[in-house]
Design a protein around this motif. Structure first.
Motif, PDB file in Angstrom:
ATOM      1  N   ALA A   1     -70.287 -53.128 -33.315  1.00 63.76           N
ATOM      2  CA  ALA A   1     -68.886 -53.190 -33.740  1.00 63.76           C
ATOM      3  C   ALA A   1     -68.747 -53.859 -35.110  1.00 63.76           C
ATOM      4  O   ALA A   1     -67.977 -53.410 -35.957  1.00 63.76           O
ATOM      5  CB  ALA A   1     -68.064 -53.952 -32.703  1.00 63.76           C
ATOM      6  N   ILE A   2     -69.511 -54.909 -35.339  1.00 63.50           N
ATOM      7  CA  ILE A   2     -69.477 -55.598 -36.635  1.00 63.50           C
ATOM      8  C   ILE A   2     -70.011 -54.684 -37.728  1.00 63.50           C
ATOM      9  O   ILE A   2     -69.431 -54.576 -38.809  1.00 63.50           O
ATOM     10  CB  ILE A   2     -70.275 -56.915 -36.561  1.00 63.50           C
ATOM     11  CG1 ILE A   2     -69.557 -57.914 -35.651  1.00 63.50           C
ATOM     12  CG2 ILE A   2     -70.486 -57.508 -37.940  1.00 63.50           C
ATOM     13  CD1 ILE A   2     -70.388 -59.125 -35.285  1.00 63.50           C
ATOM     14  N   ALA A   3     -71.126 -54.026 -37.457  1.00 63.37           N
ATOM     15  CA  ALA A   3     -71.708 -53.125 -38.451  1.00 63.37           C
ATOM     16  C   ALA A   3     -70.768 -51.973 -38.756  1.00 63.37           C
ATOM     17  O   ALA A   3     -70.600 -51.585 -39.921  1.00 63.37           O
ATOM     18  CB  ALA A   3     -73.048 -52.589 -37.943  1.00 63.37           C
ATOM     19  N   GLY A   4     -70.147 -51.409 -37.738  1.00 61.54           N
ATOM     20  CA  GLY A   4     -69.224 -50.308 -37.958  1.00 61.54           C
ATOM     21  C   GLY A   4     -68.013 -50.720 -38.771  1.00 61.54           C
ATOM     22  O   GLY A   4     -67.431 -49.913 -39.494  1.00 61.54           O
ATOM     23  N   ARG A   5     -67.644 -51.975 -38.669  1.00 57.88           N
ATOM     24  CA  ARG A   5     -66.469 -52.459 -39.397  1.00 57.88           C
ATOM     25  C   ARG A   5     -66.774 -52.739 -40.864  1.00 57.88           C
ATOM     26  O   ARG A   5     -65.906 -52.592 -41.717  1.00 57.88           O
ATOM     27  CB  ARG A   5     -65.971 -53.740 -38.709  1.00 57.88           C
ATOM     28  CG  ARG A   5     -64.609 -54.118 -39.028  1.00 57.88           C
ATOM     29  CD  ARG A   5     -63.657 -53.191 -38.317  1.00 57.88           C
ATOM     30  NE  ARG A   5     -62.315 -53.514 -38.754  1.00 57.88           N
ATOM     31  CZ  ARG A   5     -61.368 -52.653 -38.886  1.00 57.88           C
ATOM     32  NH1 ARG A   5     -61.570 -51.399 -38.594  1.00 57.88           N
ATOM     33  NH2 ARG A   5     -60.189 -53.007 -39.299  1.00 57.88           N
ATOM     34  N   PHE A   6     -68.012 -53.141 -41.198  1.00 55.98           N
ATOM     35  CA  PHE A   6     -68.288 -53.637 -42.544  1.00 55.98           C
ATOM     36  C   PHE A   6     -69.401 -52.924 -43.297  1.00 55.98           C
ATOM     37  O   PHE A   6     -69.722 -53.321 -44.414  1.00 55.98           O
ATOM     38  CB  PHE A   6     -68.632 -55.133 -42.489  1.00 55.98           C
ATOM     39  CG  PHE A   6     -67.509 -55.976 -42.007  1.00 55.98           C
ATOM     40  CD1 PHE A   6     -66.396 -56.169 -42.805  1.00 55.98           C
ATOM     41  CD2 PHE A   6     -67.540 -56.579 -40.773  1.00 55.98           C
ATOM     42  CE1 PHE A   6     -65.349 -56.949 -42.372  1.00 55.98           C
ATOM     43  CE2 PHE A   6     -66.501 -57.352 -40.329  1.00 55.98           C
ATOM     44  CZ  PHE A   6     -65.394 -57.544 -41.128  1.00 55.98           C
ATOM     45  N   PHE A   7     -70.021 -51.883 -42.756  1.00 53.14           N
ATOM     46  CA  PHE A   7     -71.191 -51.327 -43.446  1.00 53.14           C
ATOM     47  C   PHE A   7     -70.840 -50.675 -44.771  1.00 53.14           C
ATOM     48  O   PHE A   7     -71.684 -50.570 -45.653  1.00 53.14           O
ATOM     49  CB  PHE A   7     -71.976 -50.366 -42.534  1.00 53.14           C
ATOM     50  CG  PHE A   7     -71.424 -48.973 -42.453  1.00 53.14           C
ATOM     51  CD1 PHE A   7     -71.967 -47.963 -43.213  1.00 53.14           C
ATOM     52  CD2 PHE A   7     -70.373 -48.677 -41.601  1.00 53.14           C
ATOM     53  CE1 PHE A   7     -71.487 -46.674 -43.129  1.00 53.14           C
ATOM     54  CE2 PHE A   7     -69.890 -47.401 -41.500  1.00 53.14           C
ATOM     55  CZ  PHE A   7     -70.441 -46.391 -42.268  1.00 53.14           C
ATOM     56  N   LEU A   8     -69.595 -50.264 -44.988  1.00 53.41           N
ATOM     57  CA  LEU A   8     -69.204 -49.688 -46.272  1.00 53.41           C
ATOM     58  C   LEU A   8     -68.435 -50.654 -47.158  1.00 53.41           C
ATOM     59  O   LEU A   8     -68.335 -50.445 -48.354  1.00 53.41           O
ATOM     60  CB  LEU A   8     -68.341 -48.437 -46.053  1.00 53.41           C
ATOM     61  CG  LEU A   8     -69.056 -47.209 -45.548  1.00 53.41           C
ATOM     62  CD1 LEU A   8     -68.065 -46.078 -45.341  1.00 53.41           C
ATOM     63  CD2 LEU A   8     -70.154 -46.778 -46.495  1.00 53.41           C
ATOM     64  N   SER A   9     -67.875 -51.706 -46.594  1.00 53.45           N
ATOM     65  CA  SER A   9     -66.961 -52.538 -47.374  1.00 53.45           C
ATOM     66  C   SER A   9     -67.516 -53.888 -47.780  1.00 53.45           C
ATOM     67  O   SER A   9     -66.918 -54.551 -48.613  1.00 53.45           O
ATOM     68  CB  SER A   9     -65.658 -52.746 -46.593  1.00 53.45           C
ATOM     69  OG  SER A   9     -65.920 -53.414 -45.384  1.00 53.45           O
ATOM     70  N   ALA A  10     -68.631 -54.321 -47.241  1.00 56.52           N
ATOM     71  CA  ALA A  10     -69.164 -55.647 -47.571  1.00 56.52           C
ATOM     72  C   ALA A  10     -70.583 -55.537 -48.098  1.00 56.52           C
ATOM     73  O   ALA A  10     -71.360 -54.693 -47.661  1.00 56.52           O
ATOM     74  CB  ALA A  10     -69.145 -56.541 -46.341  1.00 56.52           C
TER      75      ALA A  10
END
Length: 145
Positions: free
Chosen positions: A94-103
């Motif tokens: 869930a964390i990776a899906g939330r931030f893999f493109l934005s952070a």
């Protein structure tokens, strides 16, 4: 007071404008270029998931609510509590899906001395997979010229 209405020009006293003086034909001297330094700014998002949670829906809902307006950032700091880790077994995904493109960088803080230290490695692995999948999808959709 005058007897004219607002917005009406006085017709009996016209205004005469003098012509502007003629400019010289010589161009203005060039000013030296000035550079403005751009400070290095790193946007940091802090996500606090240390509250009491009963099920994974509450954890993912809180993750989504805290990051709803996060568009692009340099670093994400995620603080996880024991309840969030116990209630949501797939939290790394869930964390990776939330931030893999934005952070650019994701820091995951778990309680010290717990068995949950693997969540950071799990999130890192999912981020690598999601980024590779995204790059592959982009490569397929681009036209060759």
């Amino acid at each position: 007071m005058t007897d004219r209405t607002p917005g009406q020009w006085p017709v009996d006293h016209p205004v005469h404008l003098d012509p502007a003086p003629a400019r010289d034909k010589q161009p203005l001297p060039a000013r030296p270029l000035t550079t403005v330094g751009i400070p290095e700014v790193r946007l940091v998002i802090t996500v606090d998931l240390t509250g009491p949670y009963d099920d994974s829906r509450e954890v993912t809902s809180d993750l989504h609510e805290q990051t709803r307006h996060a568009v692009d950032c340099h670093t994400v700091v995620i603080r996880l509590g024991a309840d969030a880790l116990r209630a949501a077994p797939g939290l790394g995904s869930a964390i990776a899906g939330r931030f893999f493109l934005s952070a650019r960088q994701v820091e995951i803080h778990v309680p010290a001395g717990t068995k949950w230290a693997y969540v950071a490695a799990e999130a890192q692995e999912y981020m690598r997979r999601y980024a590779a999948d995204h790059a592959q999808m982009l490569a397929k959709t681009r036209t060759t010229g």
